[in-house]
Design a protein around this motif. Structure first.
Motif, PDB file in Angstrom:
ATOM      1  N   TYR A   1       0.849  -1.196   0.000  1.00 42.88           N
ATOM      2  CA  TYR A   1       0.000   0.000   0.000  1.00 42.88           C
ATOM      3  C   TYR A   1       0.879   1.238   0.000  1.00 42.88           C
ATOM      4  CZ  TYR A   1      -3.773  -3.156   1.262  1.00 42.88           C
ATOM      5  OH  TYR A   1      -4.687  -4.162   1.251  1.00 42.88           O
ATOM      6  N   LEU A   2       0.342   2.310  -0.554  1.00 48.27           N
ATOM      7  CA  LEU A   2       1.014   3.599  -0.570  1.00 48.27           C
ATOM      8  C   LEU A   2       0.180   4.573   0.245  1.00 48.27           C
ATOM      9  CD1 LEU A   2       3.171   5.567  -1.664  1.00 48.27           C
ATOM     10  CD2 LEU A   2       1.666   5.929  -3.634  1.00 48.27           C
ATOM     11  N   SER A   3       0.844   5.236   1.164  1.00 43.21           N
ATOM     12  CA  SER A   3       0.202   6.270   1.971  1.00 43.21           C
ATOM     13  C   SER A   3       0.776   7.615   1.555  1.00 43.21           C
ATOM     14  CB  SER A   3       0.465   6.015   3.456  1.00 43.21           C
ATOM     15  OG  SER A   3      -0.021   7.085   4.232  1.00 43.21           O
ATOM     16  N   THR A   4      -0.003   8.375   0.797  1.00 45.54           N
ATOM     17  CA  THR A   4       0.441   9.696   0.368  1.00 45.54           C
ATOM     18  C   THR A   4      -0.756  10.538  -0.020  1.00 45.54           C
ATOM     19  OG1 THR A   4       1.871  10.919  -1.150  1.00 45.54           O
ATOM     20  CG2 THR A   4       0.760   9.003  -2.038  1.00 45.54           C
ATOM     21  N   ASP A   5      -0.601  11.832   0.117  1.00 49.38           N
ATOM     22  CA  ASP A   5      -1.630  12.758  -0.347  1.00 49.38           C
ATOM     23  C   ASP A   5      -1.323  13.249  -1.757  1.00 49.38           C
ATOM     24  OD1 ASP A   5      -2.991  12.604   2.077  1.00 49.38           O
ATOM     25  OD2 ASP A   5      -1.821  14.228   2.966  1.00 49.38           O
ATOM     26  N   ASP A   6      -0.148  12.883  -2.269  1.00 49.76           N
ATOM     27  CA  ASP A   6       0.316  13.362  -3.573  1.00 49.76           C
ATOM     28  C   ASP A   6       0.105  12.284  -4.635  1.00 49.76           C
ATOM     29  OD1 ASP A   6       1.525  14.566  -5.719  1.00 49.76           O
ATOM     30  OD2 ASP A   6       3.554  14.529  -4.864  1.00 49.76           O
ATOM     31  N   ARG A   7      -1.005  12.384  -5.366  1.00 50.55           N
ATOM     32  CA  ARG A   7      -1.305  11.387  -6.410  1.00 50.55           C
ATOM     33  C   ARG A   7      -0.451  11.570  -7.652  1.00 50.55           C
ATOM     34  NH1 ARG A   7      -7.793  10.603  -6.015  1.00 50.55           N
ATOM     35  NH2 ARG A   7      -7.766   9.802  -3.905  1.00 50.55           N
ATOM     36  N   SER A   8       0.361  12.623  -7.681  1.00 51.58           N
ATOM     37  CA  SER A   8       1.248  12.831  -8.828  1.00 51.58           C
ATOM     38  C   SER A   8       2.700  12.543  -8.460  1.00 51.58           C
ATOM     39  CB  SER A   8       1.111  14.259  -9.363  1.00 51.58           C
ATOM     40  OG  SER A   8       1.525  15.186  -8.386  1.00 51.58           O
ATOM     41  N   GLY A   9       2.918  11.968  -7.277  1.00 53.46           N
ATOM     42  CA  GLY A   9       4.267  11.637  -6.839  1.00 53.46           C
ATOM     43  C   GLY A   9       4.852  10.477  -7.638  1.00 53.46           C
ATOM     44  N   TYR A  10       6.144  10.245  -7.451  1.00 54.92           N
ATOM     45  CA  TYR A  10       6.862   9.231  -8.221  1.00 54.92           C
ATOM     46  C   TYR A  10       6.228   7.847  -8.092  1.00 54.92           C
ATOM     47  CZ  TYR A  10      10.423   6.002  -9.777  1.00 54.92           C
ATOM     48  OH  TYR A  10      11.067   4.980 -10.411  1.00 54.92           O
ATOM     49  N   ILE A  11       5.970   7.381  -6.883  1.00 60.15           N
ATOM     50  CA  ILE A  11       5.427   6.035  -6.690  1.00 60.15           C
ATOM     51  C   ILE A  11       4.017   5.945  -7.252  1.00 60.15           C
ATOM     52  CG2 ILE A  11       4.789   4.264  -4.997  1.00 60.15           C
ATOM     53  CD1 ILE A  11       7.795   4.564  -5.360  1.00 60.15           C
ATOM     54  N   SER A  12       3.226   6.989  -7.096  1.00 62.79           N
ATOM     55  CA  SER A  12       1.879   6.989  -7.672  1.00 62.79           C
ATOM     56  C   SER A  12       1.932   6.876  -9.194  1.00 62.79           C
ATOM     57  CB  SER A  12       1.119   8.256  -7.286  1.00 62.79           C
ATOM     58  OG  SER A  12       0.855   8.277  -5.903  1.00 62.79           O
ATOM     59  N   ARG A  13       2.840   7.624  -9.813  1.00 66.75           N
ATOM     60  CA  ARG A  13       2.973   7.560 -11.281  1.00 66.75           C
ATOM     61  C   ARG A  13       3.506   6.197 -11.715  1.00 66.75           C
ATOM     62  NH1 ARG A  13       5.858  12.302 -10.542  1.00 66.75           N
ATOM     63  NH2 ARG A  13       7.641  11.272 -11.503  1.00 66.75           N
ATOM     64  N   LEU A  14       4.455   5.656 -10.957  1.00 59.80           N
ATOM     65  CA  LEU A  14       4.978   4.320 -11.260  1.00 59.80           C
ATOM     66  C   LEU A  14       3.862   3.285 -11.171  1.00 59.80           C
ATOM     67  CD1 LEU A  14       7.355   2.398 -11.825  1.00 59.80           C
ATOM     68  CD2 LEU A  14       7.734   2.310  -9.342  1.00 59.80           C
ATOM     69  N   ALA A  15       3.051   3.373 -10.138  1.00 62.00           N
ATOM     70  CA  ALA A  15       1.924   2.450  -9.980  1.00 62.00           C
ATOM     71  C   ALA A  15       0.947   2.587 -11.149  1.00 62.00           C
ATOM     72  CB  ALA A  15       1.216   2.692  -8.647  1.00 62.00           C
ATOM     73  N   ASP A  16       0.673   3.818 -11.579  1.00 62.79           N
ATOM     74  CA  ASP A  16      -0.202   4.036 -12.737  1.00 62.79           C
ATOM     75  C   ASP A  16       0.370   3.359 -13.982  1.00 62.79           C
ATOM     76  OD1 ASP A  16      -1.943   5.572 -11.196  1.00 62.79           O
ATOM     77  OD2 ASP A  16      -1.120   7.494 -11.904  1.00 62.79           O
ATOM     78  N   ASP A  17       1.682   3.503 -14.190  1.00 61.60           N
ATOM     79  CA  ASP A  17       2.329   2.898 -15.353  1.00 61.60           C
ATOM     80  C   ASP A  17       2.286   1.368 -15.300  1.00 61.60           C
ATOM     81  OD1 ASP A  17       2.906   5.445 -16.312  1.00 61.60           O
ATOM     82  OD2 ASP A  17       5.015   5.387 -15.673  1.00 61.60           O
ATOM     83  N   VAL A  18       2.522   0.815 -14.121  1.00 62.27           N
ATOM     84  CA  VAL A  18       2.485  -0.643 -13.966  1.00 62.27           C
ATOM     85  C   VAL A  18       1.065  -1.155 -14.195  1.00 62.27           C
ATOM     86  CG1 VAL A  18       2.767  -2.548 -12.311  1.00 62.27           C
ATOM     87  CG2 VAL A  18       4.525  -0.770 -12.481  1.00 62.27           C
ATOM     88  N   GLU A  19       0.076  -0.467 -13.630  1.00 61.04           N
ATOM     89  CA  GLU A  19      -1.314  -0.865 -13.857  1.00 61.04           C
ATOM     90  C   GLU A  19      -1.657  -0.843 -15.343  1.00 61.04           C
ATOM     91  OE1 GLU A  19      -3.463   0.591  -9.708  1.00 61.04           O
ATOM     92  OE2 GLU A  19      -3.687   1.810 -11.506  1.00 61.04           O
ATOM     93  N   SER A  20      -1.226   0.186 -16.033  1.00 61.22           N
ATOM     94  CA  SER A  20      -1.493   0.296 -17.461  1.00 61.22           C
ATOM     95  C   SER A  20      -0.861  -0.868 -18.224  1.00 61.22           C
ATOM     96  CB  SER A  20      -0.966   1.633 -17.985  1.00 61.22           C
ATOM     97  OG  SER A  20      -1.204   1.750 -19.363  1.00 61.22           O
ATOM     98  N   ALA A  21       0.369  -1.202 -17.891  1.00 56.41           N
ATOM     99  CA  ALA A  21       1.050  -2.329 -18.541  1.00 56.41           C
ATOM    100  C   ALA A  21       0.338  -3.646 -18.230  1.00 56.41           C
ATOM    101  CB  ALA A  21       2.510  -2.386 -18.089  1.00 56.41           C
ATOM    102  N   GLN A  22      -0.117  -3.818 -17.005  1.00 52.46           N
ATOM    103  CA  GLN A  22      -0.824  -5.040 -16.632  1.00 52.46           C
ATOM    104  C   GLN A  22      -2.131  -5.172 -17.414  1.00 52.46           C
ATOM    105  OE1 GLN A  22      -0.966  -4.327 -12.391  1.00 52.46           O
ATOM    106  NE2 GLN A  22       0.664  -5.817 -11.996  1.00 52.46           N
ATOM    107  N   LEU A  23      -2.857  -4.083 -17.553  1.00 47.53           N
ATOM    108  CA  LEU A  23      -4.115  -4.113 -18.304  1.00 47.53           C
ATOM    109  C   LEU A  23      -3.858  -4.379 -19.788  1.00 47.53           C
ATOM    110  CD1 LEU A  23      -5.985  -1.162 -16.561  1.00 47.53           C
ATOM    111  CD2 LEU A  23      -6.389  -3.613 -16.260  1.00 47.53           C
ATOM    112  N   ASP A  24      -2.807  -3.785 -20.332  1.00 48.85           N
ATOM    113  CA  ASP A  24      -2.454  -4.040 -21.738  1.00 48.85           C
ATOM    114  C   ASP A  24      -2.090  -5.505 -21.959  1.00 48.85           C
ATOM    115  OD1 ASP A  24      -2.881  -1.370 -22.356  1.00 48.85           O
ATOM    116  OD2 ASP A  24      -0.734  -0.852 -22.389  1.00 48.85           O
ATOM    117  N   PHE A  25      -1.323  -6.083 -21.029  1.00 52.94           N
ATOM    118  CA  PHE A  25      -0.931  -7.485 -21.150  1.00 52.94           C
ATOM    119  C   PHE A  25      -2.153  -8.395 -21.078  1.00 52.94           C
ATOM    120  CE2 PHE A  25       0.761 -11.477 -19.185  1.00 52.94           C
ATOM    121  CZ  PHE A  25       1.464 -11.916 -20.302  1.00 52.94           C
TER     122      PHE A  25
END
Length: 100
Positions: free
Chosen positions: A21-45
């Motif tokens: 889990y990620l605890s942050t108020d910043d949805r544009s932070g590095y880990i949030s963006r990385l998670a978005d990218d990984v989710e996108s790749a998982q959905l594409d696969f």
């Protein structure tokens, strides 16, 4: 500190296959963006795998190992997609609880 209901389920697992889990108020932070990218790749696969299913199942000459491999990959993709759906559903609930 972020409330427990605002924790983001990340699209990968930690040691012993436990959720991360990620605890942050910043949805544009590095880990949030990385998670978005990984989710996108998982959905594409998952989409790519689904595209393979009809051809594999319609092929009378498909080897059992090929079908088992596809089934294993589909099961893994389904776990990933389920995690993404849970994570995004929780994000929606936190963003606007009236949308759910």
């Amino acid at each position: 500190m972020t409330a427990p209901s605002e924790l983001r389920l990340l699209p990968w697992v930690g040691p012993e296959d436990k959720p991360c889990y990620l605890s942050t108020d910043d949805r544009s932070g590095y880990i949030s963006r990385l998670a978005d990218d990984v989710e996108s790749a998982q959905l594409d696969f998952a989409t790519e795998l689904l595209d393979q299913v009809p051809d594999t199942l319609d092929d009378a000459g498909a080897e059992p190992d090929e079908i088992r491999s596809l089934a294993r990959d589909l099961a893994s993709a389904l776990r990933d997609v389920s995690r993404v759906a849970i994570s995004r559903g929780c994000l929606l609930a936190v963003s606007d609880p009236h949308k759910l």
